[in-house]
Design a protein around this motif. Structure first.
Motif, short mmCIF file in Angstrom:
data_model
loop_
_atom_site.label_atom_id
_atom_site.label_comp_id
_atom_site.label_asym_id
_atom_site.label_seq_id
_atom_site.Cartn_x
_atom_site.Cartn_y
_atom_site.Cartn_z
N GLN A 277 0.84 -1.20 0.00
CA GLN A 277 0.00 0.00 0.00
C GLN A 277 0.87 1.25 0.00
OE1 GLN A 277 -2.52 1.74 3.55
NE2 GLN A 277 -3.85 0.47 2.28
N HIS A 278 0.42 2.24 -0.76
CA HIS A 278 1.04 3.56 -0.72
C HIS A 278 -0.03 4.58 -0.37
CE1 HIS A 278 3.73 6.81 -2.83
NE2 HIS A 278 3.52 7.05 -1.56
N LEU A 279 0.13 5.19 0.80
CA LEU A 279 -0.84 6.17 1.30
C LEU A 279 -0.20 7.55 1.31
CD1 LEU A 279 -3.51 6.97 2.84
CD2 LEU A 279 -2.27 6.42 4.95
N LYS A 280 -0.91 8.51 0.78
CA LYS A 280 -0.46 9.90 0.84
C LYS A 280 -1.54 10.72 1.53
CE LYS A 280 0.62 9.99 -3.74
NZ LYS A 280 1.13 10.55 -5.00
N THR A 281 -1.13 11.57 2.48
CA THR A 281 -2.11 12.39 3.19
C THR A 281 -1.67 13.85 3.18
OG1 THR A 281 -1.04 12.19 5.37
CG2 THR A 281 -2.63 10.49 4.78
N VAL A 282 -2.64 14.75 3.04
CA VAL A 282 -2.38 16.18 3.20
C VAL A 282 -3.34 16.70 4.27
CG1 VAL A 282 -2.18 18.43 2.10
CG2 VAL A 282 -1.83 16.35 0.75
N LEU A 283 -2.77 17.29 5.32
CA LEU A 283 -3.58 17.75 6.44
C LEU A 283 -3.70 19.28 6.40
CD1 LEU A 283 -1.69 15.22 7.44
CD2 LEU A 283 -2.68 15.76 9.67
N ASP A 284 -4.90 19.74 6.71
CA ASP A 284 -5.14 21.17 6.92
C ASP A 284 -5.01 21.41 8.42
OD1 ASP A 284 -6.20 23.66 7.44
OD2 ASP A 284 -7.89 23.42 6.06
N GLY A 285 -3.88 22.02 8.82
CA GLY A 285 -3.58 22.09 10.24
C GLY A 285 -4.16 23.29 10.96
N GLY A 286 -4.69 24.25 10.21
CA GLY A 286 -5.08 25.48 10.88
C GLY A 286 -3.85 26.32 11.19
N ALA A 287 -3.98 27.23 12.16
CA ALA A 287 -3.01 28.31 12.29
C ALA A 287 -1.80 28.00 13.18
CB ALA A 287 -3.71 29.56 12.81
N TYR A 288 -1.85 26.92 13.96
CA TYR A 288 -0.72 26.64 14.85
C TYR A 288 -0.38 25.16 14.84
CZ TYR A 288 -1.08 31.41 16.53
OH TYR A 288 -1.09 32.78 16.58
N GLY A 289 0.77 24.86 15.45
CA GLY A 289 1.26 23.49 15.44
C GLY A 289 0.42 22.53 16.25
N SER A 290 0.12 22.92 17.50
CA SER A 290 -0.58 22.02 18.41
C SER A 290 0.07 20.64 18.38
CB SER A 290 -2.08 21.98 18.09
OG SER A 290 -2.78 21.13 18.97
N TYR A 291 -0.72 19.59 18.32
CA TYR A 291 -0.19 18.22 18.21
C TYR A 291 0.11 17.84 16.76
CZ TYR A 291 -1.72 16.92 22.99
OH TYR A 291 -1.90 16.81 24.35
N GLY A 292 0.06 18.83 15.84
CA GLY A 292 0.01 18.52 14.42
C GLY A 292 1.12 17.66 13.87
N VAL A 293 2.33 17.79 14.41
CA VAL A 293 3.40 16.92 13.90
C VAL A 293 3.05 15.47 14.20
CG1 VAL A 293 5.82 16.28 14.22
CG2 VAL A 293 5.17 18.69 14.00
N ALA A 294 2.58 15.22 15.42
CA ALA A 294 2.16 13.86 15.77
C ALA A 294 0.96 13.44 14.93
CB ALA A 294 1.81 13.78 17.25
#
Lengths: 854, 194
Positions: free
Chosen positions: A322-339
């Motif tokens: 499987q090859h999965l690609k994801t693009v996240l809309d994180g909003g304005a700050y990092g928060s937990y976003g890296v995780a």
């Protein structure tokens, strides 16, 4: 339990090769939760219920524009409001903070820029809440507006202006990751069927019924106590220490009972920093209660994610790659976003055998409230893609969807392609239960037009394997104090958010000591008084706190048993702790009350106290970024959902849900059932209606990006009328990693619901909706589309950066990447004085190891 | 700022005279002036039902009504549901069946259910859902709440009823008779620890 957690008392117990035994009455029984009475009498004290003498109120002034440089701030009119006491601006709290060490990108109040409508700019204190509100409205702020970025596509296509000036990434990309676990092309070459699908998962929010609130109370010269509705008092404590510039020992954080969390109260927040600072400035208790609108701006909810998933299958249904690609809309700050970014890829491997796996993920910044962890944290989106695609594969291959999953089930105790160490797997029994219960074999594919069944599965962590910040200390600690009263005081930093963690803690201790819940006094979630527990997130509390509690209680039992055994002249190994007594297993009449035994122990050993700790064992992965996804074990769920669809209007109604959850062991089945049913409900909300969406104002009104519905009136969530009947099966197969065999239940059962609905709609009307929430118009459009599908049609060009290649265990890999430019660090690094430091020390020294969490 | 007004409110059978800004809602005055913090605020819009109290026996959203309009009315809040230290049937059922998780919506739901049960001792499931459809709960998925109201209704009618075992333990796992089938230890079901 790890060896380093063991005490001399444990060693002594081992040497004698003897332990007393217990017969508890709570674990496994549907006992009333320890806070049950307070919750039905109105006695539970939430943060906003706290009142202190001389207490004053603070309101935040929030940005009215989505992206701007902040100019002059005028408090002259605010000062005229009767009751006005003072204000704070960005320069008063200039030190940045953020939940992850790698994302210290928030300020309590804007220093120079605002990044979304609702970003805090200033704070005003007054004697009453009304006066604070009036004064906050009277504050004038000058904004120099910047172009706004509304979506993940816009973020990728718009390098300037940058929302954050990050050194490690470009444009409005926050974080990009890329992995190749095994030889993807070889895997795809083995496939007879390729599926290449696009999916979109809209953002949504937690909507806890309690708005965030806190009260800061100044004490002595330079101490402050913060009472807050937070899921993570320990992390708030750390952030306050940093932002206030005070020693941690001068700051006390107490988490009040949360009126629901779901991940939305897991970050340190601006209002907490402001309340503490204002309390120290004014020398008076300060309360901040957010309005419902402000809660929508705090957000930290589900990331909108666009996904591309390419999977290969052999004709007999085996998954090849499987090859999965994801693009996240994180909003304005990092928060937990890296995780969160890692989580959109990490758990694709834990349900089915996936011999080769590639994952690319990128998180973008947009001018919207920051996204973060919501129930399932980053995994519901790819799980939706996975389970819908499996349904498509089953149809293309002519294999029953349940059978396709059963053929591919991952093995217990396996190490996956991305090096996650699995534990017990109850997924087969889960699938069989819902297949049997729903009459799947007789009914699937055979119901009349407009009625259908859909099946899907899921899996979730039982606690993150690594803490949010790098350290080697326990993830959870429990301390017991026993005294001549016969009562046992239990101290633990765990945080009750409604899930019942207080009850699990009390019941485990009570059962090990053979006493009653009424004999237990809890002191929890208080950074001054309780050992650290990292917080109520990543489904970690039952497993980690539970193991620590058992250890502490067993150590206490050992001390009491030694004293009682000597007095009774019975070997400790024959002693039983049950019914508030300590007695000889062979002649139960020979014994004493628990209280009498404690008195003997207190006389012999002095003041009685024991501790217990839990630290997860190290996972086998050694590649960079592998901290996300590892867990002591994993829970599994399967669901079948029945739906009625009106093909003329696209309106649909879930008619029944059958769900089975692999709980390991139910410590309290009523609490477990509540988590399962609550997860089904929340999953249905996401699948059917909930969305945190935005709109642009017309150019005449600055083209600003504003929240479409920051109120409970417009943000739709399911009511009593929307909830279908649910048949729940609790699958018990005790896991050695769990306390008395228990696994998590707070998040896992949500995961199958969204794909089960999409799959059921397909069975009902033969149309695919590859997107959530599934609105009726999407069903209609899918029915009239040439490919009978509604969903995203394009995936943007994305630079995910150079991939890390990690050979899989089957390929002979050792968990390391073969081409990591930082690879040498995995073997140690020569330090300035010429000695070799360990990999962990080297990583820590280079600030490269902060990427962990749940 | 509006001027303060004085009113004598009768809450849970007790009269008290309080002064408050005239624009303050019943919710604010109950929580702030009467120190009855059991009643919650969730949305400020009358959408979530967390602030539900009874006025002359009827459920009212206390966030949408001014306190000064309630002089002479009989106001009931969650603090008045228990008989002294003894919980009422609805409270027992909510506590024992897990119908209260975080408990924030619970006071409002208890009051809405209480009003219904006084008039309708044997409500259908549809009637219960209708009565409570103005109350949002994010924790429970509502199912345990409906079960709890049904059980409490039976207890109020004087029936010797207990919740069915699948409410407490889940349904028996199909095809595994006697395995870890739920329903074990029925004697220890919820009513044993009221």
């Amino acid at each position: 339990m790890n060896d380093e957690n063991r005490s001399p008392a444990d060693a002594a117990a081992d040497a004698a090769d003897t332990s007393p035994s217990s017969a508890g009455r709570y674990i496994g029984a549907p006992f009333r939760r320890v806070d049950g009475r307070a919750k039905v009498t109105g006695d539970t004290r939430f943060a906003d219920d706290l009142v202190f003498p001389r207490m004053v109120f603070v309101k935040l002034v929030r940005s009215t524009v989505p992206h701007a440089r902040v100019g002059a701030i005028d408090f002259s009119a605010a000062r005229e409001v009767p009751g006005y006491l003072g204000h704070l601006v960005g320069d008063d709290l200039p030190i940045p903070f953020g939940i992850l060490p790698v994302s210290q990108d928030e300020h309590a109040l804007a220093l120079d820029k605002v990044r979304f409508v609702g970003d805090p700019v200033a704070a005003v204190a007054a004697t009453t809440e009304d006066a604070a509100t009036e004064a906050a409205l009277a504050v004038g702020v000058e904004y120099e507006q910047l172009a706004t970025i509304a979506s993940l596509e816009e973020a990728l296509a718009t390098p300037e202006p940058r929302i954050h000036e990050l050194e490690r990434s470009e444009g409005n990309v926050h974080k990009a990751v890329s992995y190749r676990f095994g030889d993807l092309e070889a895997g795809l070459a083995e496939a007879d069927l390729f599926l290449d699908d696009l999916f979109y998962y809209e953002g949504n929010t937690h909507l806890a019924m309690e708005q965030h609130a806190c009260v800061a109370v100044p004490e002595d010269d330079d101490r402050v106590t913060l009472y807050s509705s937070t899921q993570t008092p320990h992390y708030v404590h750390r952030a306050l220490t940093r932002v206030l510039g005070l020693p941690a020992s001068r700051i006390r954080v107490v988490a009040t009972s949360n009126g629901g969390g779901f991940g939305g109260k897991s970050d340190p927040f601006s209002h907490e920093m402001v309340a503490a600072k204002m309390a120290l400035v004014l020398g008076r208790p300060v309360k901040v209660v957010l309005t419902r609108e402000e809660v929508f701006y705090c957000h930290r909810g589900r990331h909108p994610v666009l996904m591309s998933q390419r999977t290969g299958f052999t004709k007999d249904g085996r998954i090849t790659a499987q090859h999965l690609k994801t693009v996240l809309d994180g909003g304005a700050y990092g928060s937990y976003g890296v995780a969160s970014t890692y989580y959109t890829g990490a758990l694709q491997t834990v349900t089915y055998k996936l011999p080769r796996y590639a994952f690319d993920g990128v998180r973008t910044f947009t001018n919207k409230p920051p996204c973060g962890p919501k129930r399932g944290h980053g995994t519901p989106q790819p799980r939706f893609a996975w389970e819908v695609q499996l349904d498509k594969a089953a149809h293309r291959l002519g294999i029953d969807p349940a059978e396709l999953r059963l053929r591919n089930l991952e093995e217990p105790d396996a190490v996956t392609a991305n090096y996650l160490q699995l534990g017990t797997i109850g997924l087969r029994r889960c699938i069989e239960a819902v297949v049997e219960g729903s009459g799947w074999r007789e009914r699937y594919g055979k119901l009349p037009e407009g009625r259908g069944l859909g099946l899907a599965c899921g899996s979730y962590l039982c606690g993150a394997g690594l803490p949010i910040y790098w350290n080697h200390m326990p993830h959870s600690g429990v301390q017991l104090q026993l005294d001549r009263s016969g009562g046992v005081a239990v101290f633990c930093g765990e945080t009750e958010i409604g899930q019942g963690s207080d009850s699990v803690l009390a019941a485990l201790v009570a059962d090990v000591l053979g006493i009653e819940l009424g004999d237990i006094r809890l002191c929890v979630a208080d950074t001054d008084l309780t050992p650290v527990d990292l917080g109520s997130y990543s489904s970690r509390v039952t497993l980690m706190m539970g193991n620590a509690a058992i250890q502490a209680a067993e150590r206490a039992r050992e001390l009491v048993a030694q004293a009682a055994g000597d007095a009774l002249e019975v070997p400790v190994s024959r002693l039983v702790f049950a019914d508030r007594r300590v007695f000889d297993a062979e002649t139960p009449a020979d014994g004493m009350t628990f209280q009498e035994a404690v008195i003997l122990a207190e006389a012999r050993f002095g003041t009685l106290g024991t501790t217990g700790s839990y630290t997860p064992s190290r996972n086998p992965a050694r590649y960079r970024g592998s901290g996300v996804g590892s867990s002591p074990t994993y829970s599994y769920s399967a669901a079948v959902l029945e739906v009625e669809v009106d093909p003329l209007t696209g309106l649909y109604r879930p008619a029944h849900v059958w769900i089975a959850h692999d709980i390991g062991r139910s410590l309290n089945p009523v609490l477990v059932m509540g988590q399962v049913e609550g997860s089904v409900y929340m999953g249905l909300g996401e699948a059917m209606m909930e969305e945190q969406v935005f709109r642009r104002l017309p150019p005449s009104r600055s083209s600003a990006l504003v929240h479409k519905m920051p109120s409970l009136l417009e943000y739709k969530s399911p009511t009593f009328h929307d909830m279908p009947p649910v048949t729940t099966y609790l699958i018990e197969d005790p896991d050695p990693a769990g306390p008395m065999g228990a696994k998590e239940v707070g998040q896992g059962p949500l995961l199958p619901i969204m794909p089960a609905l999409s799959n059921a709609i397909f069975d009902a009307v033969g149309a695919r909706v590859d997107q959530v929430p599934i609105h009726p118009h999407m069903v209609l459009k899918a029915l009239s589309a040439k490919d009978r599908r509604y969903g995203p049609r394009a995936f943007p060009e994305v630079d995910f950066g150079p991939p890390l290649h990690v050979p899989t265990p089957a390929e002979g890999g050792d968990g390391r990447a073969i081409d990591d430019p930082r690879h040498r660090r995995t073997h140690g690094i020569r330090s300035a004085d010429g000695t070799m430091t360990t990999r962990e020390e080297a990583l820590r020294a280079q600030h490269a190891a902060g990427l962990t969490t749940g | 700022m509006s001027r303060a007004v004085t009113a004598t409110l009768r809450v849970n059978g007790e009269e008290r005279t309080v002064a408050f800004p005239g624009h303050h809602t019943l919710l604010e005055v109950l929580r702030e002036e009467c120190a009855l913090t059991g009643t919650k605020h969730g949305c400020e819009l009358g959408e979530c039902g967390a602030c539900t109290v009874l006025v002359d026996g009827r459920p009212v959203l206390s966030c949408l009504t001014l306190a000064c309009q309630h002089e002479g009315r009989e106001i009931e809040t969650v603090e008045g549901l228990a008989d002294g230290n003894r919980l009422g049937p609805l409270q027992v059922a909510f506590a024992d069946l897990g119908a209260a998780q975080c408990g924030y919506c619970t006071p409002g739901i208890l009051m809405a259910a209480e009003a219904m049960l006084r008039e309708q001792p044997r409500p259908s499931r549809e009637r219960i859902a209708e009565q409570l459809s103005g109350n949002l709960c994010r924790c429970t998925g509502y199912l345990k709440i409906v079960e709890a109201v049904e059980w409490a209704a039976a207890v109020r009618r004087g029936e010797d009823a207990g919740p069915p075992p699948e409410i407490l333990f889940g349904h028996p796992e199909p095809g595994r008779p006697g395995g870890d089938a739920p329903g074990r230890r029925p004697s220890e079901t919820a009513s044993s620890n009221t």
